[in-house]
Motif scaffolding. Sequence first.
Motif, PDB file in Angstrom:
ATOM      1  N   VAL A  36      23.155  45.253  37.000  1.00  0.00           N
ATOM      2  CA  VAL A  36      23.084  46.514  37.732  1.00  0.00           C
ATOM      3  C   VAL A  36      22.439  47.561  36.836  1.00  0.00           C
ATOM      4  N   GLN A  37      21.765  48.515  37.447  1.00  0.00           N
ATOM      5  CA  GLN A  37      21.164  49.600  36.679  1.00  0.00           C
ATOM      6  C   GLN A  37      22.210  50.628  36.286  1.00  0.00           C
ATOM      7  N   ALA A  38      21.930  51.335  35.217  1.00  0.00           N
ATOM      8  CA  ALA A  38      22.824  52.408  34.785  1.00  0.00           C
ATOM      9  C   ALA A  38      23.027  53.400  35.928  1.00  0.00           C
ATOM     10  N   GLY A  39      24.274  53.813  36.094  1.00  0.00           N
ATOM     11  CA  GLY A  39      24.626  54.706  37.186  1.00  0.00           C
ATOM     12  C   GLY A  39      25.057  53.989  38.449  1.00  0.00           C
ATOM     13  N   GLY A  40      24.859  52.697  38.480  1.00  0.00           N
ATOM     14  CA  GLY A  40      25.203  51.905  39.651  1.00  0.00           C
ATOM     15  C   GLY A  40      26.667  51.511  39.684  1.00  0.00           C
ATOM     16  N   SER A  41      27.006  50.716  40.689  1.00  0.00           N
ATOM     17  CA  SER A  41      28.387  50.295  40.899  1.00  0.00           C
ATOM     18  C   SER A  41      28.479  48.788  41.043  1.00  0.00           C
ATOM     19  N   LEU A  42      29.660  48.277  40.759  1.00  0.00           N
ATOM     20  CA  LEU A  42      29.918  46.860  40.870  1.00  0.00           C
ATOM     21  C   LEU A  42      31.417  46.691  41.138  1.00  0.00           C
ATOM     22  N   ARG A  43      31.781  45.691  41.933  1.00  0.00           N
ATOM     23  CA  ARG A  43      33.197  45.400  42.146  1.00  0.00           C
ATOM     24  C   ARG A  43      33.489  43.968  41.727  1.00  0.00           C
ATOM     25  N   LEU A  44      34.414  43.838  40.811  1.00  0.00           N
ATOM     26  CA  LEU A  44      34.869  42.529  40.365  1.00  0.00           C
ATOM     27  C   LEU A  44      36.132  42.151  41.134  1.00  0.00           C
ATOM     28  N   SER A  45      36.276  40.855  41.372  1.00  0.00           N
ATOM     29  CA  SER A  45      37.476  40.334  42.004  1.00  0.00           C
ATOM     30  C   SER A  45      38.103  39.286  41.104  1.00  0.00           C
ATOM     31  N   CYS A  46      39.413  39.162  41.233  1.00  0.00           N
ATOM     32  CA  CYS A  46      40.142  38.137  40.491  1.00  0.00           C
ATOM     33  C   CYS A  46      41.133  37.500  41.454  1.00  0.00           C
ATOM     34  N   ALA A  47      40.885  36.268  41.797  1.00  0.00           N
ATOM     35  CA  ALA A  47      41.786  35.520  42.676  1.00  0.00           C
ATOM     36  C   ALA A  47      42.699  34.663  41.819  1.00  0.00           C
ATOM     37  N   ALA A  48      43.965  34.659  42.150  1.00  0.00           N
ATOM     38  CA  ALA A  48      44.927  33.918  41.344  1.00  0.00           C
ATOM     39  C   ALA A  48      45.682  32.915  42.200  1.00  0.00           C
ATOM     40  N   SER A  49      45.741  31.699  41.734  1.00  0.00           N
ATOM     41  CA  SER A  49      46.494  30.644  42.413  1.00  0.00           C
ATOM     42  C   SER A  49      47.692  30.263  41.553  1.00  0.00           C
ATOM     43  N   GLY A  50      48.683  29.704  42.196  1.00  0.00           N
ATOM     44  CA  GLY A  50      49.846  29.277  41.441  1.00  0.00           C
ATOM     45  C   GLY A  50      51.110  29.954  41.936  1.00  0.00           C
ATOM     46  N   ARG A  51      51.847  30.522  41.026  1.00  0.00           N
ATOM     47  CA  ARG A  51      53.128  31.146  41.349  1.00  0.00           C
ATOM     48  C   ARG A  51      52.931  32.445  42.126  1.00  0.00           C
ATOM     49  N   THR A  52      54.034  33.050  42.534  1.00  0.00           N
ATOM     50  CA  THR A  52      54.024  34.287  43.307  1.00  0.00           C
ATOM     51  C   THR A  52      53.238  35.370  42.578  1.00  0.00           C
ATOM     52  N   PHE A  53      52.179  35.846  43.219  1.00  0.00           N
ATOM     53  CA  PHE A  53      51.244  36.774  42.573  1.00  0.00           C
ATOM     54  C   PHE A  53      51.931  38.055  42.121  1.00  0.00           C
ATOM     55  N   SER A  54      52.855  38.568  42.914  1.00  0.00           N
ATOM     56  CA  SER A  54      53.514  39.834  42.585  1.00  0.00           C
ATOM     57  C   SER A  54      54.458  39.719  41.396  1.00  0.00           C
ATOM     58  N   ASP A  55      54.716  38.513  40.924  1.00  0.00           N
ATOM     59  CA  ASP A  55      55.539  38.326  39.725  1.00  0.00           C
ATOM     60  C   ASP A  55      54.756  38.614  38.452  1.00  0.00           C
ATOM     61  N   PHE A  56      53.450  38.877  38.616  1.00  0.00           N
ATOM     62  CA  PHE A  56      52.580  39.051  37.463  1.00  0.00           C
ATOM     63  C   PHE A  56      51.899  40.410  37.474  1.00  0.00           C
ATOM     64  N   ALA A  57      51.991  41.107  36.346  1.00  0.00           N
ATOM     65  CA  ALA A  57      51.097  42.229  36.121  1.00  0.00           C
ATOM     66  C   ALA A  57      49.723  41.637  35.806  1.00  0.00           C
ATOM     67  N   MET A  58      48.670  42.353  36.203  1.00  0.00           N
ATOM     68  CA  MET A  58      47.325  41.848  36.020  1.00  0.00           C
ATOM     69  C   MET A  58      46.488  42.846  35.229  1.00  0.00           C
ATOM     70  N   GLY A  59      45.573  42.322  34.446  1.00  0.00           N
ATOM     71  CA  GLY A  59      44.738  43.202  33.642  1.00  0.00           C
ATOM     72  C   GLY A  59      43.303  42.735  33.573  1.00  0.00           C
ATOM     73  N   TRP A  60      42.437  43.676  33.264  1.00  0.00           N
ATOM     74  CA  TRP A  60      41.037  43.386  32.993  1.00  0.00           C
ATOM     75  C   TRP A  60      40.751  43.712  31.526  1.00  0.00           C
ATOM     76  N   PHE A  61      40.058  42.805  30.904  1.00  0.00           N
ATOM     77  CA  PHE A  61      39.615  42.986  29.531  1.00  0.00           C
ATOM     78  C   PHE A  61      38.122  42.690  29.484  1.00  0.00           C
ATOM     79  N   ARG A  62      37.445  43.121  28.421  1.00  0.00           N
ATOM     80  CA  ARG A  62      36.021  42.822  28.296  1.00  0.00           C
ATOM     81  C   ARG A  62      35.678  42.553  26.843  1.00  0.00           C
TER      82      ARG A  62
END
Length: 126
Positions: free
Chosen positions: A12-38
């Motif tokens: 993407v060009q500077a100033g633009g936008s992007l949306r990342l998604s993270c799908a999780a399988s396994g145990r109950t999703f709400s039992d987990f706090a979620m984070g993004w790192f880079r």
Amino acid sequence: QVQPVESGGGLVQAGGSLRLSCAASGRTFSDFAMGWFRQAPGKEREFVAAISGSGDNTYYADSVKGRITISRDNAKNTMYLQMNSLKPEDTAVYYCAAAYSSGSYVPRSIYQYKYWGQGTQVTVSS
């Protein structure tokens, strides 16, 4: 356990936008706090944003505050990272991670996150 899988990266060009998604399988999703790192080339992996298991509490790194919004949809077992006003210094591999923590607590340390995705590349051109 839970297995996160990221998607949505790209160029993407500077100033633009992007949306990342993270799908999780396994145990109950709400039992987990979620984070993004880079991780940029030659640099250590750093915290970007995190959201509590209940979704009512969030925390952001100062470098992205005001430009990035984290959210989650527990019914869809998916977390999102909306990135606006992107800068070249945002270029990195973005990782989704899960920490076993239900309720409103937001883990902020990389060491608290046990389950990691493979990462998705985000490149911001100037």
